[in-house]
Scaffold this motif. Structure first.
Motif, PDB file in Angstrom:
ATOM      1  N   LYS A  28       0.829  -1.204   0.000  1.00 28.90           N
ATOM      2  CA  LYS A  28       0.000   0.000   0.000  1.00 28.90           C
ATOM      3  C   LYS A  28       0.863   1.253   0.000  1.00 28.90           C
ATOM      4  O   LYS A  28       0.586   2.216  -0.725  1.00 28.90           O
ATOM      5  CB  LYS A  28      -0.922  -0.001   1.221  1.00 28.90           C
ATOM      6  CG  LYS A  28      -2.060  -1.013   1.139  1.00 28.90           C
ATOM      7  CD  LYS A  28      -2.954  -0.942   2.368  1.00 28.90           C
ATOM      8  CE  LYS A  28      -4.089  -1.955   2.280  1.00 28.90           C
ATOM      9  NZ  LYS A  28      -4.959  -1.906   3.480  1.00 28.90           N
ATOM     10  N   TRP A  32       1.066   4.175  -2.850  1.00 26.30           N
ATOM     11  CA  TRP A  32       0.901   5.607  -2.576  1.00 26.30           C
ATOM     12  C   TRP A  32       2.094   6.406  -3.100  1.00 26.30           C
ATOM     13  O   TRP A  32       1.922   7.477  -3.687  1.00 26.30           O
ATOM     14  CB  TRP A  32       0.744   5.831  -1.073  1.00 26.30           C
ATOM     15  CG  TRP A  32      -0.668   5.747  -0.601  1.00 26.30           C
ATOM     16  CD1 TRP A  32      -1.319   4.654  -0.104  1.00 26.30           C
ATOM     17  CD2 TRP A  32      -1.637   6.800  -0.601  1.00 26.30           C
ATOM     18  NE1 TRP A  32      -2.620   4.951   0.214  1.00 26.30           N
ATOM     19  CE2 TRP A  32      -2.842   6.260  -0.086  1.00 26.30           C
ATOM     20  CE3 TRP A  32      -1.598   8.136  -0.986  1.00 26.30           C
ATOM     21  CZ2 TRP A  32      -4.003   7.024   0.062  1.00 26.30           C
ATOM     22  CZ3 TRP A  32      -2.750   8.902  -0.846  1.00 26.30           C
ATOM     23  CH2 TRP A  32      -3.931   8.348  -0.332  1.00 26.30           C
ATOM     24  N   ARG A 206     -21.183   5.417 -10.577  1.00 31.32           N
ATOM     25  CA  ARG A 206     -19.874   6.064 -10.349  1.00 31.32           C
ATOM     26  C   ARG A 206     -19.604   7.122 -11.410  1.00 31.32           C
ATOM     27  O   ARG A 206     -19.135   8.228 -11.104  1.00 31.32           O
ATOM     28  CB  ARG A 206     -18.752   5.021 -10.360  1.00 31.32           C
ATOM     29  CG  ARG A 206     -18.639   4.204  -9.097  1.00 31.32           C
ATOM     30  CD  ARG A 206     -17.441   3.285  -9.159  1.00 31.32           C
ATOM     31  NE  ARG A 206     -16.192   4.041  -9.130  1.00 31.32           N
ATOM     32  CZ  ARG A 206     -14.994   3.502  -9.343  1.00 31.32           C
ATOM     33  NH1 ARG A 206     -14.897   2.200  -9.623  1.00 31.32           N
ATOM     34  NH2 ARG A 206     -13.911   4.238  -9.289  1.00 31.32           N
ATOM     35  N   SER A 210     -19.155  11.287 -10.899  1.00 34.84           N
ATOM     36  CA  SER A 210     -18.026  12.051 -11.438  1.00 34.84           C
ATOM     37  C   SER A 210     -18.506  13.176 -12.354  1.00 34.84           C
ATOM     38  O   SER A 210     -18.011  14.308 -12.290  1.00 34.84           O
ATOM     39  CB  SER A 210     -17.088  11.123 -12.213  1.00 34.84           C
ATOM     40  OG  SER A 210     -16.535  10.138 -11.368  1.00 34.84           O
ATOM     41  N   LYS A 256     -12.196  12.873  -6.028  1.00 34.90           N
ATOM     42  CA  LYS A 256     -11.515  11.625  -5.690  1.00 34.90           C
ATOM     43  C   LYS A 256     -12.121  10.985  -4.454  1.00 34.90           C
ATOM     44  O   LYS A 256     -12.335   9.758  -4.410  1.00 34.90           O
ATOM     45  CB  LYS A 256     -10.026  11.900  -5.464  1.00 34.90           C
ATOM     46  CG  LYS A 256      -9.205  10.676  -5.066  1.00 34.90           C
ATOM     47  CD  LYS A 256      -9.211   9.623  -6.154  1.00 34.90           C
ATOM     48  CE  LYS A 256      -8.336   8.441  -5.768  1.00 34.90           C
ATOM     49  NZ  LYS A 256      -8.360   7.366  -6.801  1.00 34.90           N
ATOM     50  N   ILE A 257     -12.431  11.801  -3.433  1.00 29.45           N
ATOM     51  CA  ILE A 257     -13.020  11.260  -2.202  1.00 29.45           C
ATOM     52  C   ILE A 257     -14.385  10.635  -2.482  1.00 29.45           C
ATOM     53  O   ILE A 257     -14.697   9.530  -2.020  1.00 29.45           O
ATOM     54  CB  ILE A 257     -13.139  12.367  -1.131  1.00 29.45           C
ATOM     55  CG1 ILE A 257     -11.742  12.783  -0.653  1.00 29.45           C
ATOM     56  CG2 ILE A 257     -13.982  11.896   0.049  1.00 29.45           C
ATOM     57  CD1 ILE A 257     -11.745  13.977   0.273  1.00 29.45           C
ATOM     58  N   ASP A 259     -15.537   9.525  -5.351  1.00 32.47           N
ATOM     59  CA  ASP A 259     -15.379   8.331  -6.183  1.00 32.47           C
ATOM     60  C   ASP A 259     -14.878   7.151  -5.350  1.00 32.47           C
ATOM     61  O   ASP A 259     -15.311   6.011  -5.558  1.00 32.47           O
ATOM     62  CB  ASP A 259     -14.405   8.620  -7.331  1.00 32.47           C
ATOM     63  CG  ASP A 259     -14.258   7.434  -8.271  1.00 32.47           C
ATOM     64  OD1 ASP A 259     -15.213   7.134  -9.019  1.00 32.47           O
ATOM     65  OD2 ASP A 259     -13.187   6.790  -8.258  1.00 32.47           O
ATOM     66  N   LYS A 260     -13.978   7.434  -4.413  1.00 29.21           N
ATOM     67  CA  LYS A 260     -13.479   6.369  -3.530  1.00 29.21           C
ATOM     68  C   LYS A 260     -14.614   5.819  -2.676  1.00 29.21           C
ATOM     69  O   LYS A 260     -14.707   4.601  -2.453  1.00 29.21           O
ATOM     70  CB  LYS A 260     -12.359   6.928  -2.639  1.00 29.21           C
ATOM     71  CG  LYS A 260     -11.705   5.881  -1.744  1.00 29.21           C
ATOM     72  CD  LYS A 260     -10.967   4.837  -2.558  1.00 29.21           C
ATOM     73  CE  LYS A 260     -10.218   3.874  -1.656  1.00 29.21           C
ATOM     74  NZ  LYS A 260      -9.512   2.814  -2.431  1.00 29.21           N
ATOM     75  N   LYS A 263     -16.614   3.581  -4.766  1.00 36.75           N
ATOM     76  CA  LYS A 263     -15.878   2.339  -5.011  1.00 36.75           C
ATOM     77  C   LYS A 263     -16.006   1.405  -3.825  1.00 36.75           C
ATOM     78  O   LYS A 263     -16.198   0.186  -3.992  1.00 36.75           O
ATOM     79  CB  LYS A 263     -14.398   2.658  -5.282  1.00 36.75           C
ATOM     80  CG  LYS A 263     -13.535   1.432  -5.558  1.00 36.75           C
ATOM     81  CD  LYS A 263     -13.954   0.704  -6.817  1.00 36.75           C
ATOM     82  CE  LYS A 263     -13.032  -0.451  -7.124  1.00 36.75           C
ATOM     83  NZ  LYS A 263     -13.489  -1.234  -8.299  1.00 36.75           N
ATOM     84  N   ILE A 264     -15.924   1.963  -2.604  1.00 37.53           N
ATOM     85  CA  ILE A 264     -16.090   1.135  -1.405  1.00 37.53           C
ATOM     86  C   ILE A 264     -17.498   0.550  -1.360  1.00 37.53           C
ATOM     87  O   ILE A 264     -17.691  -0.635  -1.049  1.00 37.53           O
ATOM     88  CB  ILE A 264     -15.806   1.978  -0.144  1.00 37.53           C
ATOM     89  CG1 ILE A 264     -14.328   2.371  -0.092  1.00 37.53           C
ATOM     90  CG2 ILE A 264     -16.195   1.216   1.117  1.00 37.53           C
ATOM     91  CD1 ILE A 264     -13.982   3.344   1.005  1.00 37.53           C
ATOM     92  N   ASN A 267     -17.734  -2.254  -3.943  1.00 39.31           N
ATOM     93  CA  ASN A 267     -17.096  -3.496  -3.476  1.00 39.31           C
ATOM     94  C   ASN A 267     -17.945  -4.195  -2.421  1.00 39.31           C
ATOM     95  O   ASN A 267     -18.011  -5.426  -2.384  1.00 39.31           O
ATOM     96  CB  ASN A 267     -15.710  -3.186  -2.909  1.00 39.31           C
ATOM     97  CG  ASN A 267     -14.731  -2.759  -3.996  1.00 39.31           C
ATOM     98  OD1 ASN A 267     -14.900  -3.088  -5.163  1.00 39.31           O
ATOM     99  ND2 ASN A 267     -13.709  -2.017  -3.608  1.00 39.31           N
TER     100      ASN A 267
END
Length: 278
Positions: A28, A32, A206, A210, A256-257, A259-260, A263-264, A267
């Motif tokens: 990870k 980064w 998603r 965006s 980005k936040i 979209d993340k 994504k969570i 999942n």
């Protein structure tokens, strides 16, 4: 005796678990570092170009000066601008994507409805976002209604398009299997079609979120007095490139936040795919 045997057998398992955790943490951190490499290089090059005089500071302020400008904005209601833009985005997203899901399910499940709606939606989808602004101003004025409507329009079509495609591309063998088990039509829809189409539906959501951030900027050009789009306009009109750049960075971070977060959620909702693989 039994305890020592368990301990001796358990120790390698514990060490292996610790090694796996270290390996996961290392991967990870490495990810980064790779992701930050290009932005850091770009910032260093910009700083050097401005300090060396290759670029005028009034066109591109040195990145090192942006922090002070950011602190000044924080003292002048920056959080209120962020809050205003954020709730506009999410309200427009929920309205637009909700309607997109509703019509997409109708079109995806019924050929007759598709023949009525698809040509009209395809034509509307081709209209650029800025072309809506004059009409929305005439219809809804300069209040929040016009801004939310424009964002909802932007959120509608990715959800609609992806959901229709996902539903229509469901494997017909699964539907035939449902008929073999004598499932009713509604049972087929909720137990087979929608679960099978869920990856495509979530991808559309998603994309809609965006695009909502992009349409928010166009929406806040409609005589806004608050919001990140307003900061962009204010920075341009007052010849403050630092405000413009900070606003762009804020948009990137917030996008980005969000979209993340999506994504969570994706999942989590699709965790059954991992179970199937196991």
């Amino acid at each position: 005796m039994g305890i020592s045997t368990l301990s001796s057998k358990g120790k390698p398992l514990i060490e292996q678990s610790q090694n796996n955790q270290r390996s996961g943490l290392y991967s990870k951190v490495k990810k980064w570092i790779k992701g930050l490499t290009l932005p850091i290089i770009f910032i260093i090059l910009c700083e050097y170009a401005v300090r060396a005089g290759f670029i005028d500071a009034y066109l591109l302020p040195p990145p090192s000066s942006l922090w002070q400008s950011f602190l000044d904005l924080v003292q002048n209601d920056l959080w209120k601008h962020i809050y205003t833009s954020t709730w506009r985005v999410f309200l427009g997203f929920f309205i637009g994507s909700g309607l997109g899901l509703f019509f997409a399910v109708l079109v995806g499940l019924n050929k007759q409805v598709e023949e009525f709606l698809e040509p009209t939606f395809s034509a509307i989808k081709s209209i650029p976002s800025l072309a809506w602004i004059p009409l929305l101003l005439l219809w809804l004025g300069i209040d929040e209604g016009s801004k939310i409507t424009l964002i909802a329009i932007g959120a509608f079509f990715p959800t609609y398009t992806n959901t229709v495609a996902a539903i229509q591309n469901v494997d017909h063998k699964l539907i035939e299997l449902g008929k073999v088990y004598r499932l009713s039509y509604l049972q087929q829809v909720f137990q087979i079609i929608l679960p099978a189409a869920s990856p495509g539906i979530l991808t559309g959501l998603r994309n809609s979120l965006s695009l909502s951030w992009m349409f928010m900027i166009a929406a806040e050009l409609i005589a806004a007095t608050q919001g990140i789009g307003y900061l962009l306009t204010d920075g341009r009109e007052t010849s403050r490139p630092d405000i413009v750049i900070i606003s762009i960075i804020l948009l990137a971070v917030l996008g980005k936040i969000s979209d993340k977060g999506m994504k969570i959620l994706e999942n989590f909702l699709l965790r059954w795919r991992e179970n199937d693989k196991k």
